[in-house]
Design an enzyme around this catalytic site. Structure first.
Site, short mmCIF file in Angstrom:
data_model
loop_
_atom_site.label_atom_id
_atom_site.label_comp_id
_atom_site.label_asym_id
_atom_site.label_seq_id
_atom_site.Cartn_x
_atom_site.Cartn_y
_atom_site.Cartn_z
N VAL A 138 5.32 7.69 24.76
CA VAL A 138 4.39 8.84 25.30
C VAL A 138 3.01 8.21 26.48
O VAL A 138 2.82 7.50 25.79
CB VAL A 138 4.61 10.19 24.59
CG1 VAL A 138 3.28 10.82 25.74
CG2 VAL A 138 5.32 10.77 23.88
N PRO A 139 4.08 7.54 27.72
CA PRO A 139 2.53 6.87 28.20
C PRO A 139 1.39 7.72 28.51
O PRO A 139 1.25 7.55 29.88
CB PRO A 139 3.23 5.70 29.18
CG PRO A 139 4.46 7.59 29.42
CD PRO A 139 5.03 7.69 28.22
N CYS A 140 -0.21 8.13 27.89
CA CYS A 140 -0.63 9.21 28.26
C CYS A 140 -1.25 8.20 29.23
O CYS A 140 -2.46 8.30 30.01
CB CYS A 140 -1.50 9.42 27.25
SG CYS A 140 -1.57 8.15 26.23
N HIS A 141 -1.32 6.41 28.66
CA HIS A 141 -2.07 5.65 29.92
C HIS A 141 -1.74 6.08 30.78
O HIS A 141 -2.44 5.56 32.33
CB HIS A 141 -2.04 4.43 29.14
CG HIS A 141 -0.65 3.49 29.03
ND1 HIS A 141 -0.04 4.04 27.86
CD2 HIS A 141 0.10 3.22 30.42
CE1 HIS A 141 1.23 3.39 28.73
NE2 HIS A 141 1.73 2.54 29.50
N ARG A 142 -1.03 6.12 31.75
CA ARG A 142 -0.04 6.55 32.95
C ARG A 142 -0.49 7.69 33.48
O ARG A 142 -0.03 8.05 35.13
CB ARG A 142 1.20 5.99 32.51
CG ARG A 142 1.85 5.10 32.26
CD ARG A 142 3.33 4.73 32.52
NE ARG A 142 4.03 3.46 31.58
CZ ARG A 142 4.93 3.16 30.84
NH1 ARG A 142 5.45 4.27 30.71
NH2 ARG A 142 5.07 1.99 30.48
#
Length: 183
Positions: A138-142
């Site tokens: 779950v690409p929260c860094h994006r």
């Protein structure tokens, strides 16, 4: 989460850990300063989880894809099965939207809130992403702030780790905003 097994694995950003249950990936721990610290963090987050000598084939495929992404590959992780049963419904909805963000792209907290039909809940979106148990998948860094700044990042290294992950993916927004706020 009901993680039952975990394994450490090396990446270009450090030693990560992946945790799983019979339903899918239950956790992905970003690197702590040392592999020992990463292992200890996993055991605190998922009490009773056991470090495995080998991983199930499906977990290995997920692990390989995470490594490929962090090595600079344009690898989409959106189809990796997850076990998010213990997460609140709003968080699961946020994670579903975040999983649609392709490598090298970004969204804002507000854009995710609008996708959810809750345009005034960007702060709640940020709080949900701050509790994301499966970072990278779950690409929260994006997810960035409305002003193009990096915003927060709860992993070890904070915003520097977020920026590094976006650099690896080739996100054009990586240069947006200062790394440190001006005083």
């Amino acid at each position: 989460m009901s993680a039952r097994g975990f394994a450490l694995f090396d990446t270009p950003i450090g030693t990560c850990a992946i945790a799983w249950s019979s339903r899918g990936i239950a956790g992905l721990q970003l690197p702590e300063p040392t592999p020992t610290a990463t292992r200890a963090r996993v055991k605190r987050r998922w009490p009773g989880v056991v470090e495995a000598a080998s991983v199930p084939a499906g977990v290995q495929r997920a692990l390989d894809r995470v490594q490929a992404l962090l090595a600079g590959g344009n690898t989409d992780l959106a189809d990796i099965p997850l076990d998010l049963e213990a997460a609140p419904e709003f968080h699961r909805r946020v994670y579903e939207v975040a999983r649609t963000i392709q490598p090298g792209r970004t969204m804002t907290y507000g854009e995710i809130a609008r996708h959810l039909g809750a345009p005034h809940e960007s702060r709640e979106v940020g709080q949900a992403l701050g509790k994301n148990p499966v970072a990278i998948i779950v690409p929260c860094h994006r997810v960035l702030g409305a002003d193009g700044k990096m915003g927060g990042f709860s992993a070890n290294g904070g915003v520097s780790t977020k920026r590094r992950m976006l650099e690896i993916e080739g996100a054009p927004e990586v240069g947006a905003g200062p790394l440190f706020a001006a005083r």
